[in-house]
Design a protein around this motif. Structure first.
Motif, PDB file in Angstrom:
ATOM      1  N   LEU A 126       1.379   5.144   5.007  1.00  0.00           N
ATOM      2  CA  LEU A 126       0.165   5.729   4.935  1.00  0.00           C
ATOM      3  C   LEU A 126      -0.203   6.525   4.009  1.00  0.00           C
ATOM      4  O   LEU A 126      -1.067   6.482   3.296  1.00  0.00           O
ATOM      5  N   ALA A 169      -2.796   6.355   0.846  1.00  0.00           N
ATOM      6  CA  ALA A 169      -3.786   7.477   0.638  1.00  0.00           C
ATOM      7  C   ALA A 169      -3.696   7.875  -0.779  1.00  0.00           C
ATOM      8  O   ALA A 169      -4.770   8.039  -1.455  1.00  0.00           O
ATOM      9  N   ILE A 207      -8.042   4.329   4.950  1.00  0.00           N
ATOM     10  CA  ILE A 207      -7.132   4.524   5.930  1.00  0.00           C
ATOM     11  C   ILE A 207      -7.537   3.878   7.103  1.00  0.00           C
ATOM     12  O   ILE A 207      -8.929   3.502   7.546  1.00  0.00           O
ATOM     13  N   ARG A 256      -7.701   6.947  11.726  1.00  0.00           N
ATOM     14  CA  ARG A 256      -8.699   7.969  11.516  1.00  0.00           C
ATOM     15  C   ARG A 256      -9.219   8.437  12.805  1.00  0.00           C
ATOM     16  O   ARG A 256      -9.352   9.895  12.997  1.00  0.00           O
TER      17      ARG A 256
END
Length: 300
Positions: free
Chosen positions: A201, A205, A211, A216
């Motif tokens: 992740l 980013a 995301i 989130r």
């Protein structure tokens, strides 16, 4: 939200969360002192702010000492005439479990995070007083300081201490109109890339990829998702908010509770060890706290 006319300092703002705070404050109209031990990184952040039409200067002190804190505040006053907001973000990691922790690593983490927050907060508060009161202290905590975070002895101690400072300073500075709040960020930064479950992740980013919505919603996003809370707490609209620990991450904002007693019993004449042994299984044991809530998504 406008911060025009305000002057802010962000420590450790060369990259990651600190950079996001500095850029957001500048975008809202504040003049920003961008502090970072790596002056080249601070200059890059300043260049980005200026390219976007904002106002900023770089400052390269290593946060921790009184001299560094006073130099950072002096830069704000010399360059922009005053100081309104201090964001104590600077920090380092030296992750080790207790039995493997060496003194120099522990000392460095505490010196930067906890002592750096103390010295910068004190220097800012003194400047606020000289200006006639008011001001915003925004101290950066972590979920790791709120609950267990295996292998982060120095970091958890420092971040828990920072939230303690928040409550005490809020009480001490309330009469002067200065607010003191802790931000508890959760973000996909380089500092969490070492957590296996988050490494992919973090890479997404950094590439600017979106995301996933469920991530989130669970409170995990980018540094830019945390920055609006800092801008809000720096604003006039947040004048009535102080002494709080406020979490931010992804699509989620949360208020962390203050520690409080969960059960208390009085025994006339006091408690002997035998009396405790008799009462503990039924009176106290049902209320023991879960210490194994590991902070796997710590924003650091």
């Amino acid at each position: 939200m406008q911060l025009t006319g305000k002057v802010a300092v962000v420590t450790g703002a060369g990259r990651g969360l600190g950079q996001a705070y500095a850029r957001a404050l500048a975008a809202a109209g504040a003049a920003v002192v961008v502090n970072d031990l790596d002056l080249d990184l601070a200059e890059e952040t300043v260049a980005a702010i200026r390219a976007a039409g904002g106002t900023a200067v770089a400052e390269g002190s290593a946060v921790g000492s009184t001299e560094a804190a006073e130099a950072i505040v002096a830069t704000a006053v010399e360059q922009f005439g005053r100081l309104d907001v201090m964001v104590t973000n600077a920090g380092v990691l030296r992750d080790r479990s207790l039995l493997k922790m060496e003194d120099p690593d522990f000392d460095l983490v505490v010196e930067t995070h906890l002592r750096g927050t103390f010295t910068c907060g004190r220097a800012a508060a003194r400047q606020f007083k000289e200006q006639g009161g008011g001001g915003r202290l925004i101290l950066i905590g972590s979920p790791a300081g709120q609950r267990a975070s295996f292998g982060q002895t120095g970091y958890t101690a420092s971040k828990a201490g920072i939230v303690g400072l928040t409550r005490t300073w809020a009480a001490e500075l309330q009469r002067s109109g200065t607010t003191v709040n802790a931000v508890i960020p959760v973000a996909l930064t380089r500092m969490v890339a070492t957590i296996p479950a988050l490494a992919e992740l973090v890479e997404k980013a950094e590439r600017g990829e979106p995301i996933p919505a469920d991530v989130r919603a669970g409170g995990l996003g980018t540094s830019d998702d945390v920055a609006p809370l800092v801008v809000f707490l720096a604003s006039d609209e947040a004048a009535g908010i102080t002494g709080q620990a406020i979490g931010a991450g992804g699509d989620r904002i949360a208020i962390w509770s203050h520690p409080t007693e969960v059960v208390a019993e009085v025994r006339e004449g006091g408690w002997s060890a035998d009396a405790l042994a008799e009462a503990f299984p039924t009176t106290f044991a049902p209320h023991l706290q879960d210490f194994q809530q590991l902070s796997q998504d710590s924003g650091k």
